[in-house]
Design an enzyme around this catalytic site. Structure first.
Site, mmCIF file in Angstrom:
data_model
loop_
_atom_site.group_PDB
_atom_site.id
_atom_site.type_symbol
_atom_site.label_atom_id
_atom_site.label_comp_id
_atom_site.label_asym_id
_atom_site.label_seq_id
_atom_site.Cartn_x
_atom_site.Cartn_y
_atom_site.Cartn_z
ATOM 1 N N LYS A 42 24.718 7.368 92.706
ATOM 2 C CA LYS A 42 24.621 7.536 91.250
ATOM 3 C C LYS A 42 25.226 8.902 90.919
ATOM 4 C CE LYS A 42 22.686 6.929 87.067
ATOM 5 N NZ LYS A 42 23.230 5.911 86.159
ATOM 6 N N GLY A 64 23.323 6.547 80.285
ATOM 7 C CA GLY A 64 23.440 7.973 79.954
ATOM 8 C C GLY A 64 23.228 8.889 81.147
ATOM 9 N N ASN A 75 29.125 10.920 94.042
ATOM 10 C CA ASN A 75 29.698 10.882 92.690
ATOM 11 C C ASN A 75 29.081 12.004 91.860
ATOM 12 O OD1 ASN A 75 29.735 10.097 89.740
ATOM 13 N ND2 ASN A 75 31.008 8.446 90.554
ATOM 14 N N CYS A 117 32.587 8.655 82.116
ATOM 15 C CA CYS A 117 31.400 7.949 81.633
ATOM 16 C C CYS A 117 31.437 7.857 80.110
ATOM 17 C CB CYS A 117 30.113 8.635 82.063
ATOM 18 S SG CYS A 117 28.663 7.764 81.403
ATOM 19 N N GLY A 176 30.933 -6.107 85.004
ATOM 20 C CA GLY A 176 30.693 -7.460 85.504
ATOM 21 C C GLY A 176 31.969 -8.281 85.547
#
Lengths: 263, 307
Positions: free
Chosen positions: B45, B72, B99, B130, B222
């Site tokens: 993460k 977030g 990451n 992000c 996805g």
């Protein structure tokens, strides 16, 4: 340890308008499952719906589990079409169970609508592990939506019914019925239902000075603590630890941990 | 057994399969379903200097063949990662892609340095893309670092100067030509690029007439985005010398092969792990089967071999 199993549907029946009971042959999961935990059901193969659906255990038998659900969206609508003999993939058991405390003298289970779903297995656990019989408040909009009354009575539980329209039991909210029961300080409430109902139950328990354990529901992707999609706001000083995961830290929380003003 | 080993800009992996950052936490949860050390690498993460609470819920909504999320970047922070999470991955023998996410080139440099010095990562993946954090937006307004090639260079140089580990830059698909920031990363010394991050989207509840996500906008992931991702890998592979880690809706080996044939050296399984916790290891097994079925000795022979 949670696992993914392919399970055969042993029974699937409509128990009230838009409400169904699904019984699955799932020996490995049943062996490990505890009241308050849940599983993730793959509604059908293929990519629609993309995510599994989280469902708590209504009953936990030796080789099987039962799920009680209400048709709310696409996933549950497709689920309701599954037939006995078909197989589906089940991941579980997941989440933290209801804690069972032998110091508690009076256990009161408060279920609103489909929120009654985790309580038959909890009632069984309280009876078999603590040797005492809980009371149950079953609340719903109207009489036809009152679920599991016979199951609880068969277990010997005292059942209190409440409906919004007064069609059965008292015309009152579940939280008001709880207040009227005037449980002593050694009582504990367990609640599950819509957020406003749980918030009201939490408020009553604060007034009564008793612990309330709330079983929360949230949309989730993984069901296992990874995606961080299902969080709720908790009363935690440290900002970075304020978001707790319904799937992994819960779904059962001491209601005083939840920041109800956010809901 | 076919040889699935790859070298991604100096990072040796026993197979090309890793996981999408944010879809695997720090590995512990999914290690209960399969031995995660059998993956080519585990990507963590996003880690920030300080722990982050992330956005308010609701944070996710299901979509056809995918999902929108606006988490977030909730994460434990670098310190807790080094103390509580990295030791588990190291004991398991995992190859780790750390990451990282920060608010400035200095933040990224500091994070890379700390991971490197602690031996808590084998490569760095810089999340410059992000879509769900407002503080990631630059002085130019609602812009991600990965949307501005000059900024990509500035950030990449700062990270490269702070560590000897291979550095990968994670790029956004929310751009006209993804090859531009990819080339900028390469020129600034990046050892690889990872793509794609999520595509921006909105879900609306017609009954309440309100957005479903508290952040309004979320990132789509996805299988729904797979063709877009494959095309962007193909776009980049045509112009880059550095390797690509491709991702976007990979759920099985034939999905992964699309990315490899389009030019990816590595592949990452993302949201599909949510549905199938062992999806990533099934991709490894499936790639081996593919190679055996097609008499391919080394999987690397097929990188970019779209006919």
């Amino acid at each position: 340890m949670p696992q993914v199993s392919t399970c055969e549907i042993q029974a699937h029946m409509e128990v009230a308008p838009d409400h169904y009971r699904l019984v699955l042959h799932a020996p490995e999961i049943a062996q490990e499952a505890c009241a308050g935990q849940f599983c993730m059901l793959e509604v059908q193969e293929g990519l629609y719906p993309f995510l599994r659906r989280p469902m708590c255990f209504e009953r936990i038998y030796k080789d099987s589990i039962s799920i009680l659900y209400k048709v709310e969206g696409e996933g549950t609508r497709l689920m309701s079409r599954l037939s006995q003999g078909q197989t589906i993939s089940v991941q579980g058991p997941l989440g933290k169970p209801f804690p069972l405390d032998s110091d508690v003298e009076r256990h009161i289970l408060v279920g609103g609508g489909i929120g009654i779903a985790p309580f038959p297995s909890l009632a069984e656990a309280i009876i078999s592990e603590l040797g005492t019989t809980p009371e149950v408040i079953i609340a719903a909009r109207t009489e036809s939506m009152l679920l599991c009354e016979d199951e609880f009575r068969q277990m010997g539980c005292t059942v209190h019914l409440a409906t919004d329209d007064g069609s059965a039991g008292v015309k009152a909210f579940a939280s008001e019925v709880l207040r009227e029961l005037n449980p002593g300080p050694k009582a504990r409430a367990y609640c599950c239902g819509p957020m406003p109902m749980m918030r009201a139950t939490h408020d009553v328990c604060q007034d009564l000075g008793i612990t309330c354990l709330a079983s929360l529901e949230a949309e989730m992707a993984c069901g296992d603590g990874v995606c961080l999609g299902c969080v709720v706001e908790a009363n935690v000083e440290i900002e970075a630890e304020r978001m707790v995961r319904v799937c992994y830290d819960g779904p059962v929380f001491d209601s005083s941990l939840i920041n109800w003003s956010a809901y | 057994m076919a040889n699935l080993a790859v070298n991604i800009g100096g990072l040796k992996m026993k197979n090309p399969v890793t996981v999408g950052s944010g879809t695997f936490a720090y590995g512990q949860e999914y290690d209960r379903y399969f031995d995660i050390s059998k993956l080519g690498a585990v990507t963590t993460k996003s880690l920030s200097l300080e722990p982050r609470a992330g956005n308010k819920p609701p944070r996710l909504v299901e979509t056809p063949a995918g999902m929108l999320n606006a988490i977030g970047l909730q994460n434990v922070g670098i310190e807790a990662y080094l103390r509580d999470k990295a030791p588990f991955l190291r004991e398991k023998g995992c190859t780790i892609i750390g990451n990282i996410y920060g608010k400035s080139p200095e933040d990224y440099a500091e994070l890379a340095k700390r991971l490197d010095e602690a031996g808590a990562a084998d490569a760095i993946e810089a999340n410059l893309s992000c879509p769900n954090v407002h503080d990631a937006r630059t002085a130019r307004g609602c812009t991600l670092v990965a949307q501005v090639p000059e900024l990509v260079q500035e950030y990449t140089r700062a990270i490269k100067a702070a560590t000897k580990l291979p550095v990968f830059v994670k790029l956004t698909p929310n751009i006209i030509d993804i090859a531009e920031p990819a080339l900028a990363a390469e020129e600034a010394g990046a050892d690889g690029v990872a793509l794609i991050n999520t595509l921006l989207g909105i879900g609306i509840n017609p009954e309440t007439r309100k957005p479903i996500l508290s952040n309004i906008v979320g990132g789509l992931s996805g299988p729904a985005i797979r063709p877009v991702a494959v095309k962007m890998v193909w776009d980049c592979a045509k112009v880059l010398k550095i390797p690509i880690i491709g991702m976007g809706g990979i759920g099985n080996a034939s999905d992964a092969m699309q990315f490899i044939l389009a030019g990816a050296t590595g592949v990452a399984v993302g949201s599909c792990s949510f549905r199938q916790p062992d999806a990533a290891i099934k991709v490894v097994e499936g790639l081996n089967d593919y190679c055996e079925r097609h008499n391919v000795e080394n999987l690397t022979q097929l990188i970019g071999k779209l006919e």
